[in-house]
Design a protein around this motif. Structure first.
Motif, PDB file in Angstrom:
ATOM      1  N   SER A 172      28.804  33.748  46.635  1.00  0.00           N
ATOM      2  CA  SER A 172      29.286  33.417  45.293  1.00  0.00           C
ATOM      3  C   SER A 172      28.203  32.745  44.461  1.00  0.00           C
ATOM      4  O   SER A 172      28.075  32.996  43.257  1.00  0.00           O
ATOM      5  CB  SER A 172      30.508  32.498  45.383  1.00  0.00           C
ATOM      6  N   GLN A 173      27.392  31.923  45.128  1.00  0.00           N
ATOM      7  CA  GLN A 173      26.294  31.251  44.433  1.00  0.00           C
ATOM      8  C   GLN A 173      25.207  32.252  44.053  1.00  0.00           C
ATOM      9  O   GLN A 173      24.657  32.203  42.950  1.00  0.00           O
ATOM     10  CB  GLN A 173      25.715  30.150  45.313  1.00  0.00           C
ATOM     11  N   GLN A 174      24.916  33.175  44.963  1.00  0.00           N
ATOM     12  CA  GLN A 174      23.930  34.209  44.658  1.00  0.00           C
ATOM     13  C   GLN A 174      24.389  35.067  43.483  1.00  0.00           C
ATOM     14  O   GLN A 174      23.590  35.420  42.606  1.00  0.00           O
ATOM     15  CB  GLN A 174      23.692  35.083  45.891  1.00  0.00           C
ATOM     16  N   GLU A 175      25.666  35.402  43.467  1.00  0.00           N
ATOM     17  CA  GLU A 175      26.205  36.226  42.386  1.00  0.00           C
ATOM     18  C   GLU A 175      26.050  35.519  41.040  1.00  0.00           C
ATOM     19  O   GLU A 175      25.646  36.138  40.047  1.00  0.00           O
ATOM     20  CB  GLU A 175      27.676  36.516  42.655  1.00  0.00           C
ATOM     21  N   GLN A 176      26.354  34.241  41.022  1.00  0.00           N
ATOM     22  CA  GLN A 176      26.204  33.482  39.781  1.00  0.00           C
ATOM     23  C   GLN A 176      24.743  33.390  39.353  1.00  0.00           C
ATOM     24  O   GLN A 176      24.416  33.547  38.171  1.00  0.00           O
ATOM     25  CB  GLN A 176      26.777  32.078  39.950  1.00  0.00           C
ATOM     26  N   GLN A 177      23.870  33.161  40.321  1.00  0.00           N
ATOM     27  CA  GLN A 177      22.448  33.050  40.000  1.00  0.00           C
ATOM     28  C   GLN A 177      21.888  34.367  39.485  1.00  0.00           C
ATOM     29  O   GLN A 177      21.073  34.390  38.552  1.00  0.00           O
ATOM     30  CB  GLN A 177      21.680  32.567  41.235  1.00  0.00           C
TER      31      GLN A 177
END
Length: 201
Positions: A172-177
């Motif tokens: 989820s963090q990678q997707e946001q980044q």
């Protein structure tokens, strides 16, 4: 930060022992609370705090450790700065992950490596690109640096977020980044970096 004036031999001894301890820990992925207890241990260590005791109070030792050698550790393991000579291990070079993400024809342009954040210029012989890198906690700094380059360069800057050991960046963090990077017009890549042994000198 209180500056501690130390004889060179004592400074060298303290920093060598300190960085040996830090090098045995997953320091780069530890939280501030996890790190905090080690400050007390090292101040009480005869080889560290014991040698500093003639020159500074325990409170000022803690500030010096935190804002001096330990703050500089991230640069030192990149081989940058005056503390780099004391490290017992360093991160693999940017050439390694550069070729991993772009291909073997890409190389770091000599004398282009800089800091705050760590960055360089890369080329495949025809095109030059700006590349900056750091751990996941530095993402905001990396975006800002890359955006500043994007407004003046023709080629798209690259942000590299690296992990160490068992460190994992949630999907989820990678997707946001990735969404942030795309919005800002920069490329984002993830790599796992290796530790390499280094002999203090």
């Amino acid at each position: 930060m209180p500056e501690i004036s130390l004889p060179k031999d004592i400074r060298d001894d303290v920093l060598t022992v300190l960085y040996r301890h830090v090098g045995a820990l997953p320091w780069m992925t530890m939280t501030g609370r996890m790190k905090s207890r080690y400050y007390t241990e090292w101040i009480e260590d005869p080889a560290i705090g014991g040698q500093l005791a003639d020159y500074q109070t325990a409170d000022n030792m803690r500030v010096w450790l935190k804002d001096g050698p330990l703050k500089e550790y991230a640069r030192a393991i990149e081989g940058v700065g005056s503390y780099a000579r004391y490290t017992t291990r360093r991160l693999s070079t940017p050439d390694e992950f550069l070729q991993e993400i772009l291909g073997k024809e890409w190389q770091v342009i000599p004398d282009s490596i800089g800091e705050k954040p760590m960055h360089c210029q890369t080329t495949n012989g025809h095109t030059a690109r700006y590349l900056c890198w750091g751990g996941q906690r530095t993402f905001k700094d990396l975006v800002w640096a890359a955006v500043n380059q994007a407004v003046r360069l023709k080629s798209r800057p690259i942000i590299v977020v690296y992990t160490l050991g068992d460190e994992v960046i949630p999907a989820s963090q990678q997707e946001q980044q990735h969404a942030i990077a795309e919005h800002c017009g920069v490329e984002l890549r993830y790599v796992e970096r290796r530790w390499e042994n280094h002999t203090p000198h």
